[in-house]
Every structure is written in C-alpha cells, then in structure tokens.
Design an enzyme around this catalytic site. Structure first.
Site, mmCIF file in Angstrom:
data_model
loop_
_atom_site.group_PDB
_atom_site.id
_atom_site.type_symbol
_atom_site.label_atom_id
_atom_site.label_comp_id
_atom_site.label_asym_id
_atom_site.label_seq_id
_atom_site.Cartn_x
_atom_site.Cartn_y
_atom_site.Cartn_z
ATOM 1 N N GLU A 150 78.629 90.615 44.641
ATOM 2 C CA GLU A 150 78.358 91.257 45.933
ATOM 3 C C GLU A 150 79.068 92.593 46.028
ATOM 4 O OE1 GLU A 150 76.257 89.551 48.292
ATOM 5 O OE2 GLU A 150 76.209 91.602 49.003
ATOM 6 N N ASP A 151 78.347 93.588 46.401
ATOM 7 C CA ASP A 151 78.878 94.918 46.713
ATOM 8 C C ASP A 151 79.727 95.528 45.590
ATOM 9 O OD1 ASP A 151 77.439 94.562 48.969
ATOM 10 O OD2 ASP A 151 79.058 94.837 50.381
ATOM 11 N N ARG B 288 81.765 99.051 46.633
ATOM 12 C CA ARG B 288 80.648 99.573 47.445
ATOM 13 C C ARG B 288 80.401 98.585 48.578
ATOM 14 N NH1 ARG B 288 76.803 97.517 49.432
ATOM 15 N NH2 ARG B 288 75.190 97.191 47.888
ATOM 16 N N TYR C 247 78.471 89.314 60.492
ATOM 17 C CA TYR C 247 77.767 89.978 59.390
ATOM 18 C C TYR C 247 77.534 91.423 59.818
ATOM 19 C CZ TYR C 247 74.378 89.906 55.498
ATOM 20 O OH TYR C 247 73.713 90.144 54.329
ATOM 21 N N ASP D 31 73.323 89.943 44.503
ATOM 22 C CA ASP D 31 72.642 89.893 45.795
ATOM 23 C C ASP D 31 72.065 91.254 46.185
ATOM 24 O OD1 ASP D 31 71.929 88.755 48.263
ATOM 25 O OD2 ASP D 31 73.757 89.518 49.189
ATOM 26 N N ASP D 32 72.799 92.320 45.907
ATOM 27 C CA ASP D 32 72.354 93.654 46.330
ATOM 28 C C ASP D 32 71.132 94.107 45.540
ATOM 29 O OD1 ASP D 32 74.574 94.172 48.205
ATOM 30 O OD2 ASP D 32 75.724 93.855 46.378
ATOM 31 N N ASN E 33 67.007 92.180 55.623
ATOM 32 C CA ASN E 33 68.348 91.969 55.082
ATOM 33 C C ASN E 33 68.338 90.775 54.132
ATOM 34 O OD1 ASN E 33 71.213 90.969 54.980
ATOM 35 N ND2 ASN E 33 71.463 92.845 56.164
ATOM 36 N N ASN F 178 73.159 99.779 55.314
ATOM 37 C CA ASN F 178 74.064 99.149 56.280
ATOM 38 C C ASN F 178 75.405 99.849 56.270
ATOM 39 O OD1 ASN F 178 72.265 96.985 56.919
ATOM 40 N ND2 ASN F 178 72.752 96.086 54.934
ATOM 41 N N LYS G 221 79.448 86.476 53.869
ATOM 42 C CA LYS G 221 78.268 85.958 53.151
ATOM 43 C C LYS G 221 78.341 84.432 53.075
ATOM 44 C CE LYS G 221 76.175 89.823 51.728
ATOM 45 N NZ LYS G 221 74.764 90.177 51.797
HETATM 46 N N1 LIG Z 1 69.338 95.541 53.799
HETATM 47 C C1 LIG Z 1 69.906 94.893 52.819
HETATM 48 O O1 LIG Z 1 69.762 93.675 52.668
HETATM 49 C C2 LIG Z 1 70.755 95.628 51.857
HETATM 50 C C3 LIG Z 1 71.137 96.900 52.105
HETATM 51 N N2 LIG Z 1 71.900 97.572 51.211
HETATM 52 C C4 LIG Z 1 72.345 98.891 51.599
HETATM 53 O O2 LIG Z 1 71.736 99.853 50.784
HETATM 54 C C5 LIG Z 1 72.630 100.933 50.596
HETATM 55 C C6 LIG Z 1 72.704 101.258 49.119
HETATM 56 O O3 LIG Z 1 73.206 100.175 48.403
HETATM 57 P P1 LIG Z 1 73.205 100.207 46.805
HETATM 58 O O4 LIG Z 1 71.870 100.542 46.297
HETATM 59 O O5 LIG Z 1 73.833 98.976 46.343
HETATM 60 O O6 LIG Z 1 74.195 101.428 46.555
HETATM 61 P P2 LIG Z 1 74.269 102.361 45.281
HETATM 62 O O7 LIG Z 1 75.539 103.079 45.378
HETATM 63 O O8 LIG Z 1 73.960 101.580 44.073
HETATM 64 O O9 LIG Z 1 73.072 103.391 45.499
HETATM 65 C C7 LIG Z 1 73.070 104.416 46.442
HETATM 66 C C8 LIG Z 1 72.025 105.414 46.026
HETATM 67 O O10 LIG Z 1 71.886 106.372 47.051
HETATM 68 C C9 LIG Z 1 71.946 107.651 46.460
HETATM 69 N N3 LIG Z 1 72.415 108.650 47.409
HETATM 70 C C10 LIG Z 1 73.662 108.826 47.900
HETATM 71 N N4 LIG Z 1 73.696 109.883 48.726
HETATM 72 C C11 LIG Z 1 72.450 110.391 48.728
HETATM 73 C C12 LIG Z 1 71.850 111.494 49.357
HETATM 74 N N5 LIG Z 1 72.556 112.286 50.167
HETATM 75 N N6 LIG Z 1 70.548 111.733 49.139
HETATM 76 C C13 LIG Z 1 69.839 110.949 48.318
HETATM 77 N N7 LIG Z 1 70.338 109.866 47.702
HETATM 78 C C14 LIG Z 1 71.631 109.605 47.901
HETATM 79 C C15 LIG Z 1 72.877 107.493 45.292
HETATM 80 O O11 LIG Z 1 72.661 108.542 44.383
HETATM 81 P P3 LIG Z 1 73.794 108.871 43.278
HETATM 82 O O12 LIG Z 1 73.924 107.643 42.453
HETATM 83 O O13 LIG Z 1 73.198 110.015 42.537
HETATM 84 O O14 LIG Z 1 75.025 109.177 44.058
HETATM 85 C C16 LIG Z 1 72.378 106.158 44.754
HETATM 86 O O15 LIG Z 1 71.232 106.335 43.993
HETATM 87 C C17 LIG Z 1 73.946 100.515 51.226
HETATM 88 O O16 LIG Z 1 74.073 101.118 52.482
HETATM 89 C C18 LIG Z 1 73.821 99.034 51.406
HETATM 90 O O17 LIG Z 1 74.499 98.591 52.560
HETATM 91 C C19 LIG Z 1 72.266 97.032 50.010
HETATM 92 C C20 LIG Z 1 71.928 95.754 49.719
HETATM 93 C C21 LIG Z 1 71.199 94.923 50.663
HETATM 94 C C1 LIG Z 2 73.375 93.369 53.107
HETATM 95 C C2 LIG Z 2 74.108 93.737 51.927
HETATM 96 O O1 LIG Z 2 74.289 92.959 51.026
HETATM 97 C C3 LIG Z 2 74.638 95.072 51.830
HETATM 98 O O2 LIG Z 2 74.398 95.899 52.694
HETATM 99 O O3 LIG Z 2 75.331 95.325 50.849
HETATM 100 MG MG LIG Z 3 75.808 93.544 49.693
#
Ligand SMILES: NC(=O)C1=CN([C@@H]2O[C@H](COP(=O)(O)OP(=O)(O)OC[C@H]3O[C@@H](n4cnc5c(N)ncnc54)[C@H](OP(=O)(O)O)[C@@H]3O)[C@@H](O)[C@H]2O)C=CC1
Ligand SMILES: CC(=O)C(=O)O
Ligand SMILES: [Mg+2]
Length: 621
Positions: free
Chosen positions: A287-288, A197, A144, A310-311, A495, A451, A215
């Site tokens: 997912e993603d 993503r 993972y 999931d995200d 996570n 991540n 997953k």
């Molecule tokens: N810990 C966990 O369990 C999980 C972690 N994650 C992690 O969270 C992260 C985001 O995932 P997710 O929300 O799905 O992705 P998205 O692409 O949906 O969202 C990313 C966000 O970050 C913003 N962003 C990008 N670059 C910048 C910057 N330089 N400054 C400020 N904001 C910025 C984007 O803005 P804009 O849209 O304007 O580009 C967008 O709003 C990933 O790294 C993922 O691995 C996700 C799910 C679970």
């Molecule tokens: C953990 C997870 O689902 C992610 O980073 O997208």
């Molecule tokens: Mg994910």
C-alpha cells in the site's frame, strides 16, 4: 491495545505445553483433553486466543477485544468478577451505538471524529466495527480518505497507543523476531507501507501508519475479516521529507530513505519473515509505495507470494468497473473509447493495463487496445519523440506522435472520451479541460481519482457545471451531492475500497496461494453488475457505499470460485457452497456471551439473573 493477560495466556483447553499447565493452574481446574463446546464457540466467534477462563476480571474491561462496557449482563459481571466495576445500568449494544453516534456528532472537526473512533477501537472493538459497518456512508470519510490523510499528516501529535508494527531498517536481520512480538498468532492478512506515497500527500515516512490501519479497518467493517487476523505494518526506512526530518514531533527514523540494495534486501527479508511467521498463504498487501518501487516489487513477488498492490491492482479494478457501468449510459463499448490519463504512475498504469485486458475481451488485439490509451505525466504527453523518451514503467503506452506539454491542448488534440486523473494534482482538470471534454463527446467520462479531496483533479460540481451536466463523474474521495439544472446528482466514489476487502476475503477464505491479474477483472465485473438503473439515474456508476458490505461478499464469492477454477485455492475439501463458506469465515459484529465454561450460576441468584435479562432488572426500569 492488548492486556498482559491476553498477550501471554491461552485458554487451558487450547494451550499447549507449559502454557497449558499454567492456564490450568490459573483456572484451578484440571487440564481438559478436548476443548469445551463453549470455549470452542468463543474462539470461533471472537477469534481471541484468550478465553474467559483465564483472564482477570478487570481485563474484560481493559482489553478492547473483550470489553462490552455496560452491555455486560449481571451474570457476566458476577461470573467475571467485574460486578461493581461498572455502573448499575445495563445497556444493549444498540443503545451504545446511539451514544457513539451522538458523541461523534458533537464534534465539528473531522480530525476529532477520527480521534473519537480511534479511541473507541482501543476501548471496545466490537462496538467500533459494528458502528463503522452499519454507518459506512457517514464514517468511511473519517476512518478513510479524506480524513485519514489529515490524520497521517498530524500523526506525531495524535499518536497515543500502538496499533500495528513499526519495523525499521535497523531491524534488518531480525525481522522475524519483531514479527514474533505481535501478540496474535493467527494473522491472515498484512497491509504494509513504507510511507513514501501516502495518498497524494507524498512522503510521510512513519506517519503513513494511518493508511494500513485504515485499510484494515475496512477489511473488517466491509468484508467481515476478523480483526485479529489483520496486521498493519509500517516499514520505516527513513524519509526524504525535509519538513518531517525537522519536525520535533516526528516519530519515525530521522534519516534519509535507505534505497538500492539495502532496501531491496530489507523488503526480501520482510516478505520471507511474514510467511515464516504466519504461513505461506498469508496475504501481503502493498500500500502506498512510490512509483520507483511499487511496480517493480509487484513484478518481483507476485508469483512467489500471495500478494497484490492495491494502488495498482485494486484501483484498476474499481476504475474498470466504473468504465463498464458507464457503457450503459454512453452506449459506447470500452473498445470504442479513447482514454487519456493525467499521471502515468502506479494507479494510471494499473487502470490502463486492466482496461486493455477488458478491451481485448471485447475483441480488440492488444496492440489495437493500447493504441486507444494515452498518458500525460509531469513532462507532458507520453510521446516517444519527447526529450528523455517514455519512462520505462509506462513504455507500452508511449505514442509516436508530436510531444505536447500543455494538457489543455492535449485534451483538444487527442479528443479523449474518457479522462482519468491519477496525478496527485488538485484542480488539474481546469474549466477549459472540462469544457473541451464536453466538446469531445456527448457523454464524457471524467474520473478525478487522486486523494485526498484536496488533490482531486476537479470537484464533482465543476465537472457537471462545465459539461452542461452531461458528464459521468467519479472521484477517489467523496463529494457532496451536485445540483445542476434543478436536479440533484449523487456521484460515486471510484475508490479501491470497493475492491480490496472483497478480494482479501475471497483469498483468505480459500487460502489462495497467489493472486492472478484476472481476479481483478473478475472483481471489476462483479462490482459493475451491482450498479442499478437507480444508481445510474442519479449519476452514480457505483453502488451506494451502504451496499459495500454486500458487494464485498459478492466479490469474495467470485474470487473464491475462481481460486478453485484456477487451482489456486488450498482449503480442502473444496467448499460445496461458497456463499455459506464465505459467510462462515466472517466476523461476528454482535456481542457474544462471555462466561467461563465452568462457571456455575448459584441457584439463589437465578431469579435476579432472569430479571436482569431484557429490561426486567430494576436498574433498567
Ligand atoms: N481512487 C483510488 O482508489 C486511488 C487513488 N489513488 C490516487 O492517485 C494518485 C496517484 O497515485 P499513484 O499513481 O500511486 O502515484 P504515482 O506517484 O505512482 O504517480 C503519480 C503520477 O502523476 C504524475 N504527475 C505528478 N505531477 C504531475 C503534473 N503536474 N502533471 C502531470 N502529471 C503529474 C507523476 O509523473 P512523474 O512520475 O513524472 O512525476 C506520475 O506519473 C494519488 O493521489 C492517489 O491518492 C491511488 C490509488 C487508488
Ligand atoms: C485509495 C488509495 O489507495 C490511495 O489513494 O492511495
Ligand atoms: Mg493507496
């Protein structure tokens, strides 16, 4: 992954129509009217559609679902016709596990450890899952995040054998037929991605397959969902990643992503085909997916299918559980915090909305709760006054305040007590940001959830160093223990792996037909209850990873109860004891005896057999 025999044959006692006749001929025995007890047990325990009556000897070694390697007993070796195909030594599963651990430790590089585990899963499924489930802290970071991220980036190089289905946009109109090619008829859960993503690594196209595979490994290792009930799928609609389009090793469709109407029709057909093939209660986990699709597809399908993202939702539950546990340290109720998110995408919106629901449960109005949540994206603070306004997907978190493009200034101006990173920007929580958080409040909550590790907004050590050790920290990928002021802290992993396996188990065990948002709040509360005083004392707002299996079952039980309270469960009669019912649905990680049910052990060999049990056989002495 599957031998020819396992793909095509059913056991004679379970086969229907021509299969039954064929199975019966192959076993040279009359077709039975009722399955024998042993067959039924075998199916129940292993979940295999095949049984030892019909597979060829060698298939027991080639099929990872049947293979036990040197753990086959003398009786099994003789009965199955594999005597001589194995070395003389008999091993227990425990001895095999020791060898696996030693072998993995020999690799210094995590990608090689990942490859070893992939190969083990392809060779001996029970051994793989037992190894993973008994060594979660050690191997979760391999199968993972973070290593799976690297594996996805190198997927073209490391791709060996098929695991899961690739369905491309060119298959539009025929998706059901592709699903029929999957050899398992009893699939209960599908995790699928379109690869746009992948973690915080962006568009990896078909290379994203590592994610649904990873997953679903956790579905089994953490929640005991049977592997044959799990199907990983990559929906290949192309990629906009130019590097991949030019990569000679790329294994996906070499074209730009298909979007718009054609994409939507493709996803529609896929969703329909899944339930047509596997039944209406099939759990479909998004997912993603990228922001442009994740939220809108969830909205479109959440009441029509048994589905969740999931995200958005799993991440929301794990983050809210962490916030709930942090209350015990900060002595601030959820509704007394100010929240600032870096990133306003899927994860941020999911967490923010569930946090609002939790604040409403504490007594705030929804408006009051939303006022406490701020977001900052690539264009700055979500202010209604900024150029271009607030993006549609985060409209409800826009504020009528001065726009601000400098994140550090924003942290100083808004003075959040909780800072949550879901931005994919490694190191975005700079020294200044962290020091400002320490000035904002006595016990600042800092979550760096992006991540893999390289994308985390800060490290655990940086968070402690810059807040005089006063922060409450969690990260999406694991960090080693932090040393601060002579004390060692073991920060937790915020996570969604704490959530999705348990939710999935509860949903599958009750054949729930759709998944309401409140289930994720229930999952969050259940997880938060698992955090002990000892956890909090070492800086952890989550239970240890070693407790993940227990936590997953606890979540499953609560989800199952809720499913019936809300009229969503469809397994009848309603289980009287949910705990027992859930445990009965789970996978058996230990080997099961694998003998044809009509095999009669020759009298003359019985003595040898007895001696072969335990360690009495000469080969074991
Ligand atoms: N810990 C966990 O369990 C999980 C972690 N994650 C992690 O969270 C992260 C985001 O995932 P997710 O929300 O799905 O992705 P998205 O692409 O949906 O969202 C990313 C966000 O970050 C913003 N962003 C990008 N670059 C910048 C910057 N330089 N400054 C400020 N904001 C910025 C984007 O803005 P804009 O849209 O304007 O580009 C967008 O709003 C990933 O790294 C993922 O691995 C996700 C799910 C679970
Ligand atoms: C953990 C997870 O689902 C992610 O980073 O997208
Ligand atoms: Mg994910």
């Amino acid at each position: 992954m599957f031998s020819t025999a396992s793909r095509s044959l059913l056991c004679c006692s379970h086969a229907k129509g021509p299969h039954r006749a064929l199975a019966s001929i192959l076993t040279k025995s009359p077709a039975l009217d009722t399955p024998s007890l042993q067959c039924r047990d075998y199916h129940e325990v292993t979940g295999n559609i095949i049984c030892p009556n019909v597979v060829r000897g060698i298939d027991h070694l080639r099929d990872p679902r049947l293979n036990k390697g040197l753990a086959f007993t003398l009786e099994e070796r003789q009965a199955l016709g594999i005597h001589g195909l194995l070395a003389a030594k008999f091993k227990t599963q425990e001895e095999q596990l020791d060898i696996c651990r030693i072998s993995i430790d020999r690799y210094e590089d995590n990608l090689n450890k990942y490859l070893y585990l992939v190969e083990l899963q392809d060779r001996n499924e029970k051994l793989f899952f037992r190894l993973l489930s008994e060594n979660i802290e050690k191997y979760l970071p391999i199968v993972y995040t973070p290593t799976v991220g690297l594996a996805c980036q190198r997927f073209g190089l490391i791709y060996r054998r098929p695991r899961g289905l690739f369905i491309t946009i060119n298959d539009k109109g025929h998706i059901f037929n592709i699903l029929k090619n999957w050899p398992e008829p009893d699939v209960r859960a599908i995790v699928f991605t379109d690869g746009e993503r992948i973690l915080g690594l962006g568009d990896l196209g078909a290379y994203g397959m590592g994610i649904p595979v990873g997953k679903l490994s956790l579905y089994t290792a953490l929640a005991g969902i049977k592997p044959h009930q799990c199907l990983p799928i990559t929906l290949d609609v192309g990629t906009d990643n130019q590097d991949l389009l030019e990569d000679p090793l790329y294994i996906g469709l070499r074209q730009k992503r298909v979007r718009g109407k054609e994409y939507d029709e493709f996803i529609d057909e896929f969703m329909e085909a899944c339930v047509q093939r596997y039944g209406q209660n099939t759990l479909l986990q998004f997912e993603d997916f990228a922001l442009i699709n994740a939220g809108r597809l969830l909205k479109k399908y959440r009441h029509k299918y048994c589905t969740f993202n999931d995200d958005i939702q799993g991440t929301a539950a794990v983050a809210v559980a962490g916030l709930m546990a942090a209350v015990r340290v900060t002595k601030r109720k959820l509704s007394e915090n100010i929240y600032l998110f870096l990133g306003a995408g899927s994860a941020a919106n999911g967490i923010a909305n569930l946090t609002v629901a939790a604040m409403v449960a504490e007594g705030l109005s929804e408006k009051q709760a939303r006022e406490r949540v701020y977001m900052f994206d690539v264009d700055g603070l979500l202010s209604t006054r900024r150029e271009g306004g607030v993006p549609e997907h985060a409209k409800s978190f826009g504020k009528d305040i001065e726009p601000e493009k400098d994140f550090e200034a924003c942290v100083a101006k808004i003075k959040p007590s909780c800072l949550i990173g879901c931005s994919t920007v490694g190191g975005a929580f700079t020294t200044n940001v962290l020091q400002q958080m320490a000035r904002n409040t006595d016990r600042p909550v800092i979550f760096a959830l992006s991540n893999p590790t390289s994308k985390a907004e800060c490290t655990a050590q940086a968070a402690y160093d810059n807040t005089e050790g006063r922060c409450i920290f969690a990260s999406g990928s694991p960090f080693p223990p932090v040393k601060y002021n002579g004390k060692e802290f073991h920060t937790g992993q915020g996570n969604n792996s704490y959530i999705f396996p348990g939710v999935a188990l509860g949903v599958i065990a009750t054949a729930t037909h759709h998944i309401p948002e409140t289930m994720f709040l229930t999952a969050a509360r259940t997880l938060a209850h698992y955090v002990s005083e000892e956890d909090l004392a070492i800086g952890r707002i989550y239970p240890s990873l070693a407790e993940l299996k227990e936590v997953s079952v606890a979540i499953a039980i609560e989800v199952a109860k809720m499913a019936y309270d809300e009229g969503l469960g469809s397994v009848y009669p309603i289980p009287r004891n949910f705990s027992m019912h859930i445990r009965r649905c789970q996978y058996e990680f230990n080997y099961v005896v694998n003998l044809p049910d009509r095999y009669t052990w020759p009298e003359s060999a019985k003595v040898d057999y007895k001696r072969s049990r335990g360690h009495l056989h000469p080969c074991n002495t």
